[in-house]
Write an enzyme that holds these catalytic residues in place. Structure first.
Site, short mmCIF file in Angstrom:
data_model
loop_
_atom_site.label_atom_id
_atom_site.label_comp_id
_atom_site.label_asym_id
_atom_site.label_seq_id
_atom_site.Cartn_x
_atom_site.Cartn_y
_atom_site.Cartn_z
N ASP A 133 0.76 -1.24 0.00
CA ASP A 133 0.00 0.00 0.00
C ASP A 133 0.80 1.30 0.00
N CYS A 187 -15.78 -7.85 -16.50
CA CYS A 187 -16.88 -6.96 -16.11
C CYS A 187 -18.04 -7.06 -17.11
N CYS A 197 -22.44 4.21 -6.67
CA CYS A 197 -21.64 5.26 -6.01
C CYS A 197 -22.51 6.46 -5.60
N SER A 215 -14.24 7.62 0.31
CA SER A 215 -13.06 7.05 0.96
C SER A 215 -11.98 8.14 1.07
N CYS A 243 -19.23 0.62 -3.74
CA CYS A 243 -18.93 0.06 -5.07
C CYS A 243 -18.40 -1.36 -4.95
C1 B12 Z 1 -4.39 6.25 -3.65
C2 B12 Z 1 -5.20 5.08 -3.20
C3 B12 Z 1 -6.54 5.30 -2.91
C4 B12 Z 1 -7.24 6.62 -3.25
C5 B12 Z 1 -7.48 6.65 -4.78
C6 B12 Z 1 -8.11 5.35 -5.30
C7 B12 Z 1 -7.82 5.01 -6.74
N1 B12 Z 1 -8.69 4.24 -7.32
O1 B12 Z 1 -6.83 5.44 -7.30
C8 B12 Z 1 -8.52 6.54 -2.37
C9 B12 Z 1 -8.25 7.21 -1.03
C10 B12 Z 1 -9.79 7.14 -2.98
C11 B12 Z 1 -8.62 5.04 -2.16
C12 B12 Z 1 -9.81 4.40 -1.84
C13 B12 Z 1 -9.94 3.02 -1.65
N2 B12 Z 1 -8.92 2.13 -1.58
CO1 B12 Z 1 -7.08 2.58 -2.03
N3 B12 Z 1 -5.27 2.79 -2.57
C14 B12 Z 1 -4.62 3.80 -3.08
C15 B12 Z 1 -3.18 3.39 -3.40
C16 B12 Z 1 -2.26 3.87 -2.26
C17 B12 Z 1 -2.64 3.89 -4.75
C18 B12 Z 1 -3.61 3.69 -5.92
C19 B12 Z 1 -3.17 4.47 -7.14
O2 B12 Z 1 -2.04 4.38 -7.58
N4 B12 Z 1 -4.07 5.31 -7.65
C20 B12 Z 1 -3.76 6.14 -8.79
C21 B12 Z 1 -4.56 5.71 -10.00
C22 B12 Z 1 -3.98 6.38 -11.27
O3 B12 Z 1 -4.42 4.37 -10.14
P1 B12 Z 1 -5.51 3.34 -10.57
O4 B12 Z 1 -6.79 3.31 -9.87
O5 B12 Z 1 -4.74 2.08 -10.61
O6 B12 Z 1 -5.87 3.96 -12.02
C23 B12 Z 1 -5.82 3.19 -13.08
C24 B12 Z 1 -7.10 3.19 -13.86
O7 B12 Z 1 -7.56 4.49 -13.99
C25 B12 Z 1 -6.56 2.56 -15.07
N5 B12 Z 1 -7.23 2.91 -16.27
C26 B12 Z 1 -7.34 4.10 -16.88
N6 B12 Z 1 -8.04 3.96 -18.00
C27 B12 Z 1 -8.33 2.65 -18.11
C28 B12 Z 1 -9.02 1.97 -19.07
C29 B12 Z 1 -9.16 0.58 -18.94
C30 B12 Z 1 -9.90 -0.16 -19.99
C31 B12 Z 1 -8.62 -0.09 -17.81
C32 B12 Z 1 -8.77 -1.58 -17.64
C33 B12 Z 1 -7.94 0.63 -16.81
C34 B12 Z 1 -7.82 2.00 -17.02
O8 B12 Z 1 -5.19 2.90 -15.23
C35 B12 Z 1 -4.80 3.68 -14.11
C36 B12 Z 1 -3.34 3.38 -13.76
O9 B12 Z 1 -3.15 2.02 -13.46
C37 B12 Z 1 -3.31 1.82 -3.44
C38 B12 Z 1 -2.05 1.04 -3.00
C39 B12 Z 1 -1.01 1.00 -4.10
N7 B12 Z 1 0.22 1.30 -3.75
O10 B12 Z 1 -1.33 0.72 -5.25
C40 B12 Z 1 -4.52 1.55 -2.49
C41 B12 Z 1 -5.48 0.43 -2.87
C42 B12 Z 1 -5.81 0.58 -4.34
N8 B12 Z 1 -6.69 0.75 -2.11
C43 B12 Z 1 -7.34 -0.29 -1.70
C44 B12 Z 1 -8.62 -0.24 -1.06
C45 B12 Z 1 -9.08 -1.52 -0.37
C46 B12 Z 1 -9.39 0.93 -1.09
C47 B12 Z 1 -10.86 1.11 -0.67
C48 B12 Z 1 -11.76 -0.08 -0.98
C49 B12 Z 1 -10.89 1.42 0.86
C50 B12 Z 1 -12.28 1.75 1.41
N9 B12 Z 1 -13.12 0.77 1.69
O11 B12 Z 1 -12.59 2.89 1.62
C51 B12 Z 1 -11.26 2.38 -1.47
C52 B12 Z 1 -11.85 2.02 -2.86
C53 B12 Z 1 -12.22 3.22 -3.69
C54 B12 Z 1 -12.14 2.92 -5.20
N10 B12 Z 1 -13.28 2.72 -5.86
O12 B12 Z 1 -11.03 2.87 -5.76
C55 B12 Z 1 -6.63 -1.58 -2.07
C56 B12 Z 1 -7.35 -2.26 -3.24
C57 B12 Z 1 -7.27 -3.78 -3.23
C58 B12 Z 1 -7.85 -4.35 -4.50
N11 B12 Z 1 -8.44 -5.53 -4.40
O13 B12 Z 1 -7.77 -3.77 -5.55
C59 B12 Z 1 -5.16 -1.05 -2.44
C60 B12 Z 1 -4.46 -1.81 -3.56
C61 B12 Z 1 -4.34 -1.13 -1.13
C62 B12 Z 1 -3.85 -2.55 -0.83
N12 B12 Z 1 -2.55 -2.76 -0.78
O14 B12 Z 1 -4.60 -3.48 -0.67
N13 B12 Z 1 -7.44 4.41 -2.37
S1 SF4 Z 2 -19.59 -4.38 -10.13
FE1 SF4 Z 2 -18.07 -3.18 -11.26
S2 SF4 Z 2 -16.15 -4.28 -10.96
FE2 SF4 Z 2 -17.79 -5.73 -10.43
S3 SF4 Z 2 -18.21 -6.84 -12.35
FE3 SF4 Z 2 -19.63 -5.10 -12.28
S4 SF4 Z 2 -18.59 -3.48 -13.42
FE4 SF4 Z 2 -17.03 -5.01 -12.91
S1 SF4 Z 3 -15.68 4.05 -2.42
FE1 SF4 Z 3 -16.68 3.60 -4.37
S2 SF4 Z 3 -18.89 3.94 -4.01
FE2 SF4 Z 3 -17.78 4.89 -2.31
S3 SF4 Z 3 -17.61 7.04 -2.95
FE3 SF4 Z 3 -15.68 5.98 -3.54
S4 SF4 Z 3 -16.04 5.34 -5.64
FE4 SF4 Z 3 -18.05 5.86 -4.78
#
Ligand code: B12
Ligand code: SF4
Ligand code: SF4
Length: 343
Positions: A133, A187, A197, A215, A243
């Site tokens: 993380d 998906c 959401c 979050s 979500c």
């Molecule tokens: C910053 C962060 C957050 C931020 C931003 C979340 C985000 N989605 O980026 C906040 C605080 C909102 C957050 C919330 C949560 N988080 Co968080 N977070 C992180 C952290 C530290 C970095 C993630 C990151 O790099 N984000 C930056 C963006 C750019 O990255 P990304 O989501 O991967 O974005 C990608 C997509 O946009 C994708 N993309 C873009 N276009 C397209 C098109 C297609 C077709 C596809 C396939 C993909 C794609 O490419 C991007 C780059 O890879 C990671 C740990 C880590 N070191 O990775 C944990 C992590 C992602 N979090 C985690 C968790 C559990 C949560 C929460 C569920 C906690 C909660 N219950 O409140 C929520 C879920 C919210 C959500 N829907 O994402 C877990 C997820 C585990 C898993 N099974 O995936 C992680 C991996 C921590 C861990 N070690 O377990 N988190």
């Molecule tokens: S709820 Fe979201 S992540 Fe899960 S299968 Fe449906 S579109 Fe994919």
């Molecule tokens: S954790 Fe998922 S459902 Fe909750 S506010 Fe963030 S994106 Fe929306």
């Protein structure tokens, strides 16, 4: 010989408590730098400046540690036994997200990763680094490249075996272990997570505007939250699971093996009035060993006051009234907002 090491590694990881173990090369995520750059260019990271600061490493694991030849990506289930969203029906109580209902996973996963890494050095040699993380590692894309799961439309990794409820950890090693096949997207036409959401935080499928995510707002965001978003936070006071809980793949998940992830009864929907009354010492005592401790009393009580303001329950007015002159300006403003909302 190397394959034998890999199968023994998988068995060892399982014995340590990991549910999924897969391997990829550090350069297996070439699409990430551009996608991360787009995320940052839109400003989706809000106040999380640390996501931008080390973007070169976060985008490219091969640059983070050039000597690494393999990344072992591990998944650990924290599937809840209880209905994670049940508390949304009781507005006088606060909902804490499932991952934070007991011990801090960072501590638990890191300990296991370190033990596994020591085992790997003893059995196969080489050097290792472990991450969970907090390091600048793109854990979800690496997990997809290794075949642990796919990044669903809610942006988290979904596994065919564990659904959406699992943590990710990784072990980088200089050993060249046999990589696994990447996972593909399952998906399909589903959009349950996007529709669930409460704050419309997804500008498009697979993209999250963290600035709107509850979050982020409850855990990362400092200072007052926009009033438009406050009202939509309902009684979610730490993290959000809407979500994740909506994902149909969860039906394949079994309850977490690690008992320390099973909910502590006092962290399942605690009464808001009780939480609003916490001072610094009370907050630290209540949340010792929990990830919630990281946000500190002021931000936590701010969240509780937003929930009180959203409760529609006049009996909670005195709890908010008691904080209108709080020394923390954000808490005091949240208290005045809540009092005004309760009329
Ligand atoms: C910053 C962060 C957050 C931020 C931003 C979340 C985000 N989605 O980026 C906040 C605080 C909102 C957050 C919330 C949560 N988080 Co968080 N977070 C992180 C952290 C530290 C970095 C993630 C990151 O790099 N984000 C930056 C963006 C750019 O990255 P990304 O989501 O991967 O974005 C990608 C997509 O946009 C994708 N993309 C873009 N276009 C397209 C098109 C297609 C077709 C596809 C396939 C993909 C794609 O490419 C991007 C780059 O890879 C990671 C740990 C880590 N070191 O990775 C944990 C992590 C992602 N979090 C985690 C968790 C559990 C949560 C929460 C569920 C906690 C909660 N219950 O409140 C929520 C879920 C919210 C959500 N829907 O994402 C877990 C997820 C585990 C898993 N099974 O995936 C992680 C991996 C921590 C861990 N070690 O377990 N988190
Ligand atoms: S709820 Fe979201 S992540 Fe899960 S299968 Fe449906 S579109 Fe994919
Ligand atoms: S954790 Fe998922 S459902 Fe909750 S506010 Fe963030 S994106 Fe929306």
């Amino acid at each position: 010989m190397k394959d034998d090491l890999k199968s023994r590694l998988i068995a060892q990881a399982r014995a340590e408590g990991f549910d999924l173990t897969r391997i990829c090369r550090p350069d297996a995520v070439p699409e990430v730098p551009a996608r991360l750059a787009a995320f940052l260019a839109h400003g989706y990271h809000g106040q999380m400046g640390w996501l931008a600061d080390r973007a070169a490493w976060r985008g490219d694991p091969a640059a983070l540690w050039p000597e690494a030849r393999s990344v072992i990506v591990l998944g650990e289930s924290y599937t809840p036994e209880e209905d994670p969203l049940a508390g949304l029906e009781t507005p006088d109580r606060g909902v804490i997200s499932v991952y934070a209902r007991n011990r801090d996973y960072h501590d638990l996963v890191k300990k296991r990763l370190k033990r596994l890494a020591r085992w790997l050095i003893a059995e196969g040699g080489g050097e290792v680094k472990v991450f969970v993380d907090t390091a600048p590692v793109p854990e979800k894309p690496l997990g997809q490249a290794a075949g642990l799961g796919w990044q669903g439309k809610h942006t988290n990794l979904v596994s065919r075996d564990l659904g959406s409820w699992f943590f990710i950890g990784s072990v980088f090693t200089t050993l060249a272990l046999e990589p696994d096949a990447p996972e593909t997207d399952h998906c399909g036409s589903c959009r349950a997570c996007l529709d669930a959401c409460p704050t419309d935080a997804f500008p498009a499928p697979y993209r999250l505007d963290a600035r709107r995510c509850i979050s982020y707002l409850t855990i990362e965001h400092k200072g007052p939250v926009d009033e438009e978003l406050r009202a939509k936070m309902g009684n979610r006071i730490y993290g959000c699971d809407d979500c994740l809980a909506a994902c149909p793949w969860n039906k394949f998940a079994v309850a977490a093996r690690e008992l320390h992830y099973h909910a502590r009864p006092d962290l399942v929907d605690p009464p808001l009035a009780e939480l609003a009354a916490l001072d610094d010492a009370g907050f630290r005592a209540r949340f010792s060993g929990s990830p919630i401790k990281r946000v500190g009393r002021d931000r936590f009580v701010r969240n509780v006051l937003y929930a009180i303001g959203n409760s529609g329950d006049a009996a909670l007015r005195p709890a908010a009234q008691a904080l209108v002159d709080d020394p923390d300006a954000t808490v005091a403003e949240a208290a005045r907002w809540a009092v005004a909302r309760l009329g």
